[in-house]
Scaffold this motif. Structure first.
Motif, mmCIF file in Angstrom:
data_model
loop_
_atom_site.group_PDB
_atom_site.id
_atom_site.type_symbol
_atom_site.label_atom_id
_atom_site.label_comp_id
_atom_site.label_asym_id
_atom_site.label_seq_id
_atom_site.Cartn_x
_atom_site.Cartn_y
_atom_site.Cartn_z
ATOM 1 N N LEU A 16 36.771 46.034 46.675
ATOM 2 C CA LEU A 16 37.946 46.133 45.810
ATOM 3 C C LEU A 16 37.910 45.015 44.785
ATOM 4 O O LEU A 16 37.907 43.841 45.132
ATOM 5 C CB LEU A 16 39.225 46.053 46.650
ATOM 6 N N LYS A 17 37.864 45.405 43.518
ATOM 7 C CA LYS A 17 37.762 44.432 42.432
ATOM 8 C C LYS A 17 38.883 44.688 41.432
ATOM 9 O O LYS A 17 39.277 45.825 41.208
ATOM 10 C CB LYS A 17 36.408 44.548 41.748
ATOM 11 N N PHE A 18 39.379 43.612 40.826
ATOM 12 C CA PHE A 18 40.445 43.718 39.836
ATOM 13 C C PHE A 18 39.942 43.252 38.480
ATOM 14 O O PHE A 18 39.123 42.343 38.391
ATOM 15 C CB PHE A 18 41.668 42.891 40.272
ATOM 16 N N TYR A 31 41.843 48.262 38.588
ATOM 17 C CA TYR A 31 41.110 47.955 39.822
ATOM 18 C C TYR A 31 39.971 48.948 39.974
ATOM 19 O O TYR A 31 39.985 50.043 39.409
ATOM 20 C CB TYR A 31 42.035 47.991 41.046
#
Length: 184
Positions: A16-18, A31
C-alpha cells in the motif's frame, strides 16, 4: 485455512503506497495497491492462493487463469495449494497480444473449448483487464463461471462484471484498509 488478518498486514507493510498514481484503468488515485509485492512474496502468495481457493469452493470449474503477467503467480499459487489439498485443477494464461509465431494463440494452457473456468486478478478497479481476459477466453470457447480478485478498489469493476453477467468476488476491498472509494 486463509489468514485474512495476516494478508492485510502484509499489504500494509509491502504493497500500500500513497502519492499520485495513474492506474491501469487510466484513473488517477491517491493510493496504489501493488499486488505484485504480495503475489511475488512466498507468504503473500500462499495466503492469496488459500483465500482464492476458498472462494472457489462450490464453484464447478476445471481451470483457473487470467491476464498475463499479473495473474501468472496467482494461477501458479492456486494450482500449488489445490494440489496440496488433493484437488485437480488446470491453469491457463491469457496474452494481451497473440504471439507472432507458432500457434498465435491468446490463451495458453491445457484448457479446452467447453471447459468451465475462473478468471483471477490481483487488483480490480474498473475490471477492464479481467473483462479482456474473459472476452479472450470466451472467444477460445471456454465458459467463465467466476471472476476473482485479491482486492476490489470499489471503483466500478463489480458493476461492470454484473453488466456482463459475471459473478465476482474479492478477498479484500479498499474499505479493509480504512480507505473509501471515490464518490462518483
Amino acid at each position: 485455512m486463509f489468514d485474512r488478518p495476516r494478508l492485510l498486514q502484509l499489504f500494509r507493510e509491502r504493497a500500500l503506497k500513497f502519492g499520485d498514481f495513474t492506474l491501469a484503468s487510466g484513473k488517477k488515485a491517491k493510493y496504489y495497491l501493488d499486488g505484485k509485492q504480495i503475489t511475488l512474496h512466498s507468504e503473500g502468495l500462499r495466503l492469496v492462493s488459500q483465500g482464492l481457493l476458498e472462494l472457489m469452493q462450490g464453484v464447478e470449474c476445471s481451470a483457473v487463469g487470467g491476464m498475463s503477467i499479473g495473474a501468472d503467480p496467482i494461477v501458479a499459487g492456486i494450482l500449488t495449494v489445490a494440489a496440496e489439498q488433493g484437488k485437480s485443477l488446470d491453469g491457463f494464461l491469457v496474452r494481451k497480444e497473440s504471439k507472432g509465431h507458432g500457434t498465435q494463440k491468446y490463451v495458453e494452457g491445457p484448457i479446452q473449448p467447453g471447459d468451465k473456468v475462473v478468471i483471477v486478478e490481483d487488483v480490480v478497479t474498473t475490471g477492464g483487464s479481467s473483462i479482456l481476459a474473459v472476452d479472450r477466453v470466451r472467444e477460445f470457447g471456454a465458459e467463465v463461471v467466476l471472476v476473482l480478485a485479491i482486492i476490489d478498489r470499489m471503483e466500478g469493476g463489480r458493476q461492470n462484471f454484473a453488466d456482463k453477467n459475471l459473478p465476482f468476488q474479492s478477498l479484500l476491498t479498499i474499505e479493509d484498509f480504512g480507505l473509501q472509494p471515490p464518490q462518483a
